[in-house]
Enzyme design. Structure first.
Site, short mmCIF file in Angstrom:
data_model
loop_
_atom_site.label_atom_id
_atom_site.label_comp_id
_atom_site.label_asym_id
_atom_site.label_seq_id
_atom_site.Cartn_x
_atom_site.Cartn_y
_atom_site.Cartn_z
N GLY A 118 18.16 43.61 87.59
CA GLY A 118 17.12 42.77 86.99
C GLY A 118 15.79 42.94 87.70
N GLY A 120 14.41 41.62 90.40
CA GLY A 120 14.44 41.84 91.85
C GLY A 120 14.84 43.28 92.18
N ASP A 143 19.45 36.82 81.17
CA ASP A 143 18.28 35.97 80.90
C ASP A 143 17.32 36.56 79.87
OD1 ASP A 143 19.37 34.45 82.94
OD2 ASP A 143 18.06 35.30 84.48
N ARG A 178 28.87 10.81 69.93
CA ARG A 178 28.12 10.92 71.19
C ARG A 178 26.95 11.89 71.09
NH1 ARG A 178 33.45 11.76 75.01
NH2 ARG A 178 33.62 9.61 75.76
N MET A 185 22.14 28.79 81.19
CA MET A 185 21.35 29.56 82.16
C MET A 185 20.12 30.17 81.49
SD MET A 185 24.07 31.58 84.54
CE MET A 185 24.87 30.77 85.91
N GLY A 186 19.44 31.04 82.22
CA GLY A 186 18.25 31.70 81.66
C GLY A 186 17.08 31.73 82.61
N GLU A 238 18.37 25.67 81.89
CA GLU A 238 18.38 25.21 83.29
C GLU A 238 16.97 25.08 83.86
OE1 GLU A 238 20.52 28.09 85.67
OE2 GLU A 238 19.18 29.72 85.10
#
Ligand code: F6P
Length: 365
Positions: A118, A120, A143, A178, A185-186, A238
């Site tokens: 990714g 990084g 992501d 309910r 995630m993402g 998130e």
């Protein structure tokens, strides 16, 4: 003598990594004269003592395209520029071991590197390229937040998992009347959340790109109840945050990582909704790593395989310092420096956002 290619997978895993590895190896064996090695746990394998490398050949990669994870392991800790070292005082510091790593590559006779990872990992690729490393990048992440490529593999499989979760939540939400909140995630992008919300038919979808107004979210739930429906589904990324608020996160204390770990958005939203007077019962589900594990779907297998073949062809063409990118329907080479310059966030003027609004999904604004 055979030429040596090193393959590494770095950062968080995602479905499709094995399909890329297999495609690289198959293409390399088709072209002949190549030996492919895998570095265990990203570049950490090269920097370990003893060095941890595995032979990647037609036998070791047979059938792996259907498997989740990565057969050569991965990590988001360490790496050539931030190797964690414990001082005699017991404190963790990081050391730059990049020059040493380039020397190790030379000593091993490695003439090309493919780094699958990714943002990084591709920043590491770009820095190594600037230091003279013959390197090619392959983008991956659930992501879908890397720019320069239409999609990253792993994303569609994660969306499938999130959509399946929405479908399951609908039946139990309906039975119990309910409001069920699903946190997905993402990171700082809302791609997984928005796709799952549209695919699953959620009433509310909160994404990092649109800070939400809790009163608007409550109004959407009230409208839903007024229309006679007795349950509702909210998908929250998130990285979602309220207007003027902050993302919910904890700071990782793992040596060698300074990563912010997101989490808690669903619980926070639940509390905020109760505070503004939502009376229906609320429960929260955090989907977590179920989005990252398991078999890649067919789309991701195809995308990953296309990327693997293209990456090896870029090695043959010596397109160092470039990353594979998907520009439908083609695979192209883009400079790594452009790929790491910015993230791919949801464009608020896009048809995806218009579609969500067009079917009445409240985006919190
Ligand atoms: O980047 C992929 C991702 O799964 C993000 O969606 C998430 O925020 C992060 O990684 C989780 O990382 P870890 O597995 O290290 O907790």
């Amino acid at each position: 003598m055979k030429k040596r290619l090193l393959v590494a997978t770095g950062g968080g895993d995602c479905p499709g990594l094995n399909a890329v590895i297999r495609a690289i190896v198959k293409r390399a064996y088709q072209k002949q004269g190549w030996e492919v090695l895998g570095s265990i746990d990203a570049f950490n394998g090269l920097l370990s003592d003893p060095i941890q490398l595995v032979d990647l050949n037609l036998e070791t990669v047979a059938g792996i395209h259907v498997k989740g994870g990565t057969i050569i392991g991965t990590t988001n800790r360490g790496g050539p520029f931030h190797w964690p070292v414990k001082t005699p005082q017991g404190k963790w510091v990081t050391k730059n071991r990049s020059k040493e790593m380039l020397q190790i590559l030379k000593d091993l006779g490695i003439s090309a590197v493919i780094n699958i990872g990714g943002d990084g990992s591709q920043r590491i690729s770009q820095r190594l390229f600037q230091m003279g490393c013959p390197i090619i990048g392959v983008p991956k992440t659930i992501d879908n937040d890397l720019s320069e490529t239409d999609f990253t593999f792993g994303f569609q499989t994660a969306v499938d998992a999130a959509t399946d979760a929405v479908d399951k939540l609908v039946s139990t939400a309906a039975s119990h009347h309910r409001l069920l909140i699903l946190e997905v995630m993402g990171r700082y992008a809302g791609w997984i959340a928005l796709h799952a919300a549209i695919a699953g038919g959620a009433e509310v979808c909160l994404i990092p790109e649109i800070p939400y107004d809790i009163h608007k979210v409550k109004a959407a739930i009230d409208r839903r109840l007024d229309s006679g429906k007795k349950f509702a589904i909210a998908v929250v990324a998130e990285g979602a945050k309220a207007k003027g608020g902050e993302m919910t996160y904890v700071e990782s204390e793992t040596p060698g990582t300074m990563k912010i770990k997101l989490g808690g958005a669903a619980l926070k939203l639940s509390r905020e909704l109760k505070d503004v007077g939502v009376e229906m019962e609320i429960r929260e589900t955090i989907l977590g790593h179920l989005q990252r594990g398991g078999r890649p779907n067919a789309f991701d297998r195809v995308l990953a395989t296309m990327m693997g073949v293209k990456a090896f062809d870029m090695v043959l063409n010596k397109e160092w310092g470039h990353m594979v990118a998907y520009r439908h329907p083609d695979m192209v080479a883009v400079p790594l420096k452009d790929a790491v310059r910015k993230y791919n966030y949801i464009d608020l003027r896009s048809d995806l956002v218009k579609t969500a609004r067009g079917v009445g999904i409240c985006l919190g604004d």
